[in-house]
Write a protein that holds these residues in place. Sequence first.
Motif, PDB file in Angstrom:
ATOM      1  N   SER A  93      48.851  39.341  73.801  1.00  0.00           N
ATOM      2  CA  SER A  93      48.923  40.636  74.489  1.00  0.00           C
ATOM      3  C   SER A  93      50.289  41.280  74.282  1.00  0.00           C
ATOM      4  CB  SER A  93      48.678  40.464  75.994  1.00  0.00           C
ATOM      5  OG  SER A  93      47.469  39.808  76.209  1.00  0.00           O
ATOM      6  N   LYS A 127      37.972  48.609  89.132  1.00  0.00           N
ATOM      7  CA  LYS A 127      38.972  47.807  88.416  1.00  0.00           C
ATOM      8  C   LYS A 127      40.331  48.523  88.410  1.00  0.00           C
ATOM      9  CE  LYS A 127      39.461  44.168  85.599  1.00  0.00           C
ATOM     10  NZ  LYS A 127      38.528  43.890  84.542  1.00  0.00           N
ATOM     11  N   PHE A 128      40.332  49.809  88.033  1.00  0.00           N
ATOM     12  CA  PHE A 128      41.563  50.582  88.038  1.00  0.00           C
ATOM     13  C   PHE A 128      41.452  51.714  89.056  1.00  0.00           C
ATOM     14  CE2 PHE A 128      41.449  48.896  83.711  1.00  0.00           C
ATOM     15  CZ  PHE A 128      42.717  48.339  83.638  1.00  0.00           C
ATOM     16  N   GLN A 168      44.282  60.244  82.094  1.00  0.00           N
ATOM     17  CA  GLN A 168      43.167  60.675  81.240  1.00  0.00           C
ATOM     18  C   GLN A 168      42.286  59.503  80.801  1.00  0.00           C
ATOM     19  OE1 GLN A 168      44.064  62.253  77.373  1.00  0.00           O
ATOM     20  NE2 GLN A 168      45.817  60.912  77.070  1.00  0.00           N
ATOM     21  N   TYR A 169      42.783  58.267  80.914  1.00  0.00           N
ATOM     22  CA  TYR A 169      41.983  57.112  80.505  1.00  0.00           C
ATOM     23  C   TYR A 169      41.183  56.497  81.657  1.00  0.00           C
ATOM     24  CZ  TYR A 169      44.998  57.319  76.410  1.00  0.00           C
ATOM     25  OH  TYR A 169      45.664  57.740  75.289  1.00  0.00           O
ATOM     26  N   LEU A 170      41.420  56.952  82.873  1.00  0.00           N
ATOM     27  CA  LEU A 170      40.756  56.331  84.029  1.00  0.00           C
ATOM     28  C   LEU A 170      39.503  57.094  84.426  1.00  0.00           C
ATOM     29  CD1 LEU A 170      43.870  55.485  86.239  1.00  0.00           C
ATOM     30  CD2 LEU A 170      42.766  54.084  84.508  1.00  0.00           C
ATOM     31  N   ASP A 183      42.733  45.176  81.625  1.00  0.00           N
ATOM     32  CA  ASP A 183      41.296  45.034  81.860  1.00  0.00           C
ATOM     33  C   ASP A 183      40.817  43.662  81.357  1.00  0.00           C
ATOM     34  OD1 ASP A 183      38.611  45.828  82.408  1.00  0.00           O
ATOM     35  OD2 ASP A 183      38.341  46.317  80.289  1.00  0.00           O
ATOM     36  N   GLY A 184      41.329  43.263  80.192  1.00  0.00           N
ATOM     37  CA  GLY A 184      40.938  41.972  79.622  1.00  0.00           C
ATOM     38  C   GLY A 184      41.526  40.790  80.381  1.00  0.00           C
ATOM     39  N   LEU A 185      42.688  40.971  80.969  1.00  0.00           N
ATOM     40  CA  LEU A 185      43.354  39.849  81.666  1.00  0.00           C
ATOM     41  C   LEU A 185      42.777  39.610  83.057  1.00  0.00           C
ATOM     42  CD1 LEU A 185      47.150  40.488  80.851  1.00  0.00           C
ATOM     43  CD2 LEU A 185      45.646  38.788  79.831  1.00  0.00           C
ATOM     44  N   THR A 186      42.140  40.625  83.618  1.00  0.00           N
ATOM     45  CA  THR A 186      41.667  40.496  84.998  1.00  0.00           C
ATOM     46  C   THR A 186      40.139  40.473  85.059  1.00  0.00           C
ATOM     47  OG1 THR A 186      41.859  42.883  85.164  1.00  0.00           O
ATOM     48  CG2 THR A 186      43.662  41.625  86.072  1.00  0.00           C
ATOM     49  N   LEU A 199      46.178  49.451  79.324  1.00  0.00           N
ATOM     50  CA  LEU A 199      45.035  49.417  80.249  1.00  0.00           C
ATOM     51  C   LEU A 199      43.957  48.462  79.739  1.00  0.00           C
ATOM     52  CD1 LEU A 199      44.653  53.186  81.224  1.00  0.00           C
ATOM     53  CD2 LEU A 199      45.501  51.357  82.666  1.00  0.00           C
ATOM     54  N   MET A 200      43.703  48.501  78.436  1.00  0.00           N
ATOM     55  CA  MET A 200      42.678  47.608  77.879  1.00  0.00           C
ATOM     56  C   MET A 200      43.096  46.146  78.050  1.00  0.00           C
ATOM     57  SD  MET A 200      41.028  49.354  74.493  1.00  0.00           S
ATOM     58  CE  MET A 200      42.420  50.089  73.692  1.00  0.00           C
ATOM     59  N   ILE A 201      44.385  45.880  77.883  1.00  0.00           N
ATOM     60  CA  ILE A 201      44.862  44.503  78.028  1.00  0.00           C
ATOM     61  C   ILE A 201      44.769  44.070  79.495  1.00  0.00           C
ATOM     62  CG2 ILE A 201      46.937  43.038  77.883  1.00  0.00           C
ATOM     63  CD1 ILE A 201      47.504  44.423  75.195  1.00  0.00           C
ATOM     64  N   GLN A 258      46.936  53.407  76.770  1.00  0.00           N
ATOM     65  CA  GLN A 258      45.526  53.024  76.687  1.00  0.00           C
ATOM     66  C   GLN A 258      45.401  51.540  76.338  1.00  0.00           C
ATOM     67  OE1 GLN A 258      43.122  54.480  73.447  1.00  0.00           O
ATOM     68  NE2 GLN A 258      41.305  54.621  74.727  1.00  0.00           N
ATOM     69  N   ARG A 259      46.258  51.100  75.414  1.00  0.00           N
ATOM     70  CA  ARG A 259      46.238  49.697  75.011  1.00  0.00           C
ATOM     71  C   ARG A 259      46.617  48.790  76.187  1.00  0.00           C
ATOM     72  NH1 ARG A 259      49.747  48.647  69.863  1.00  0.00           N
ATOM     73  NH2 ARG A 259      49.474  50.874  69.573  1.00  0.00           N
TER      74      ARG A 259
END
Lengths: 199, 431
Positions: free
Chosen positions: B241, B23-24, B365-367, B346-349, B342-344, B339-340
């Motif tokens: 978002s 995904k990322f 650091q979040y990936l 992630d949620g959109l795709t 990335l979460m968004i 981070q937020r």
Amino acid sequence: MSKKVNNSIIVVFVEGDTEKEFYQELINFYRLKIPNVIPKIKIYNLKGIGRFENKVASKIKLEVLPNYNPENIIVFCCYDSDVFELGKKPPTNWNIVEKKLKELGVTLFYRIIAIRMIEDWFLVDLDGLLSYLKIKKAPSLKGRNAYEKMKALFKAGNKIYQKGNSSHKFIPSLNIKKIRDNYSKELKTLELKIGFKDK
Amino acid sequence: MEILNIAVGGFANVGKVKLSLDKFNALVALNNYGKSNVINAIEFGIDFLKESIEDKSKMMALRSIIPINKHIDKNPYSFEVELLTTFQNEDCIVSYGYSFDWIKNDNKGKQIKEEFLKIKTIKPDSKYKAYIKRNTREGKYMSSPTGRCDKKISVKKSELIINKLSNFDDLFYSDVIEKIVKLDIVYIDTLQHPDRLFRQINTKVVKTGYSLSMPSTSDVGYFIYSLREKKSDLYEIFEDSVKSLLNDIEDFEPVELDFKKEVKFDSEKVELPLDFPEKLYDIRVKENNNNQQSSINSLSSGSQKIFYILALTIAAELNNVPIISFEELENSIHPGLLQRLLMILDGLTEKTKIITSSHSPYLIQYLDTNKIKIGIPNSEGLAIFKEIRKSKFSKVVKIAEDEGISVGDVIFDRVIECSSGDYELLNELCY
């Protein structure tokens, strides 16, 4: 001159806004149920971009220890057993946290571990989540874990679920008693230290 | 359809880079190292599939991207992609690729060297079956489901067999061919100044209604307005978002200003075959502490970019674009929001995958550690990207814990060490 009081303090460390709101609601629930005065409770949200191992020790050292004796400080660290895929890497090493606190003389260290993740707890009150999201009927909650299920649920309500983020104020819509009853085993030590007895 | 792997080579200073996509996906390296070249090489390869024979020929002679690094100056450009898709009612893995020689002295080169299309089912014991095979001498394809890949096809030097076959309506794998030819990648330029994003009138292409097709950069305002008009549920997600990321924004609303409604001349005909629209799209914003609304242009560049990034991500998902690429996603965005964001995203795709170049340990650091491609400094000046070995993940985590830093910091630290000649640890960690 030290101004330390002889009372106890319970310090709860959480890793996000949502968790902070949840534990705050849980403590409010206990307060309503306990007739006696309960110990002072302070919730610290470890949100941010740095390493949490040092942050916990720093909070205790700079903000708690000046006012309380180490033997009167009861620390609870609340975290998920699963590693969140978009979480910080490495995840917080709570053994290091425990060690650092011991070095400060704080030995009453407990963990509240949400097996898999805190979203499993939230999903216990699906009705509460549906009510917040203004969804009449629950969609099919597919997903390999509770985070994925929360994502699907929020998307049905035209929102994007963000773990640990307080943008969506859904915690007040949850039935805290229902969640507490479901996870009483995990919360047992906290309840003991607070003086809450389930009747 | 989902892209599983993509490999490119022989482009600018890119020798060969293979990306297994999740995904990322992030490309991490020092400045001027070739991160953008990798992304450009992918875009180039996908664009090449769509161009006419004449334009393909011109692309094989584009001065700025022909490798001049002496270690790869003889390499052809190569492009390979692996897709997960359905074919004959089964989930299949489709592997397609081609290579060509860049223009050479005496007008040589400019020739497709190799092309292949192979398909297998996802069953563990399944083996690839060839549908297109080509070398510099001849090209062959499979013409019937019971046959083999042995039917000769004549193609020009700068023509791809797949383009020729896309005109064969009755070919039993024409849907697979169409998916490859229509592959797309959206490049989201987060480095540009946001002044060009909103309050623009697009005068190039006439649009008579609202459209959710992939917008150009200057059409973002139009896309957001169209989203509200045509897909209110997705617009609500967009609104949610934006507000989650930009807490200062109390409310916002896209608006359409129709200049022709404002002025009417007596001599103008009422009935026209085409009334050229002259509309400007703005987003009116009310910020918490302001006593009145303002235009989106009054927001900081980082805030405007968040509108832009989220709108284009929604557009990519709506239009089944398999890859979005960001040039430094973190640009102008506070580390606390990453981070937020990335979460968004992630949620959109769902199936759209994200590739970003990055200079930010905060983002990295979040990936997933295995989805970070690290540019390894080398004396040859090539863009060589490697992954951290799975067996070394725990070592990276241990280093981070010991040093009290994040995995992102460890990676950047080691790249910096490597650039000053200390290759040992990075070579041990990566393959």
